[in-house]
Motif scaffolding. Sequence first.
Motif, PDB file in Angstrom:
ATOM      1  N   LEU A 290      50.595   1.003  20.475  1.00 29.12           N
ATOM      2  CA  LEU A 290      50.669   0.264  21.735  1.00 29.12           C
ATOM      3  C   LEU A 290      50.842   1.186  22.938  1.00 29.12           C
ATOM      4  CD1 LEU A 290      52.828  -2.762  20.579  1.00 29.12           C
ATOM      5  CD2 LEU A 290      50.406  -2.783  21.194  1.00 29.12           C
ATOM      6  N   VAL A 291      51.659   2.225  22.803  1.00 30.64           N
ATOM      7  CA  VAL A 291      51.832   3.174  23.906  1.00 30.64           C
ATOM      8  C   VAL A 291      50.500   3.829  24.237  1.00 30.64           C
ATOM      9  CG1 VAL A 291      52.849   5.405  24.529  1.00 30.64           C
ATOM     10  CG2 VAL A 291      54.288   3.594  23.591  1.00 30.64           C
ATOM     11  N   ASP A 292      49.765   4.277  23.226  1.00 28.59           N
ATOM     12  CA  ASP A 292      48.455   4.893  23.467  1.00 28.59           C
ATOM     13  C   ASP A 292      47.508   3.925  24.166  1.00 28.59           C
ATOM     14  OD1 ASP A 292      49.346   7.221  22.286  1.00 28.59           O
ATOM     15  OD2 ASP A 292      48.299   6.876  20.378  1.00 28.59           O
ATOM     16  N   ALA A 293      47.473   2.673  23.695  1.00 24.40           N
ATOM     17  CA  ALA A 293      46.572   1.673  24.286  1.00 24.40           C
ATOM     18  C   ALA A 293      46.974   1.341  25.720  1.00 24.40           C
ATOM     19  CB  ALA A 293      46.573   0.405  23.434  1.00 24.40           C
ATOM     20  N   LEU A 294      48.262   1.186  25.964  1.00 25.53           N
ATOM     21  CA  LEU A 294      48.732   0.841  27.308  1.00 25.53           C
ATOM     22  C   LEU A 294      48.504   1.989  28.290  1.00 25.53           C
ATOM     23  CD1 LEU A 294      51.968  -1.020  26.275  1.00 25.53           C
ATOM     24  CD2 LEU A 294      49.965  -2.041  27.386  1.00 25.53           C
ATOM     25  N   ARG A 295      48.767   3.207  27.856  1.00 26.95           N
ATOM     26  CA  ARG A 295      48.529   4.358  28.737  1.00 26.95           C
ATOM     27  C   ARG A 295      47.051   4.542  29.022  1.00 26.95           C
ATOM     28  NH1 ARG A 295      53.226   8.286  26.331  1.00 26.95           N
ATOM     29  NH2 ARG A 295      54.912   7.352  27.554  1.00 26.95           N
TER      30      ARG A 295
END
Length: 70
Positions: free
Chosen positions: A25-30
């Motif tokens: 999720l962090v990768d996708a959100l960033r």
Amino acid sequence: MSTVPLDSPPLMLLVEGSPQMRRFLVDALRADRFRVHVAATAQEGLDALRTVGPHLAVLDLDLPDAGGLE
């Protein structure tokens, strides 16, 4: 409270118990230009709400110390 420039990406609080899901999720959100503050437990999330002041929060419904709806 500090001010954020209008062109600054929104700050998202991500409260997620699973390390693998957090990374995903962090990768996708960033990639979508969000700034992301991460918490692994409900208590960490509550503390971050008070101190970080996110624009938006995304909560895991199955946290180790509480459900995401509480």
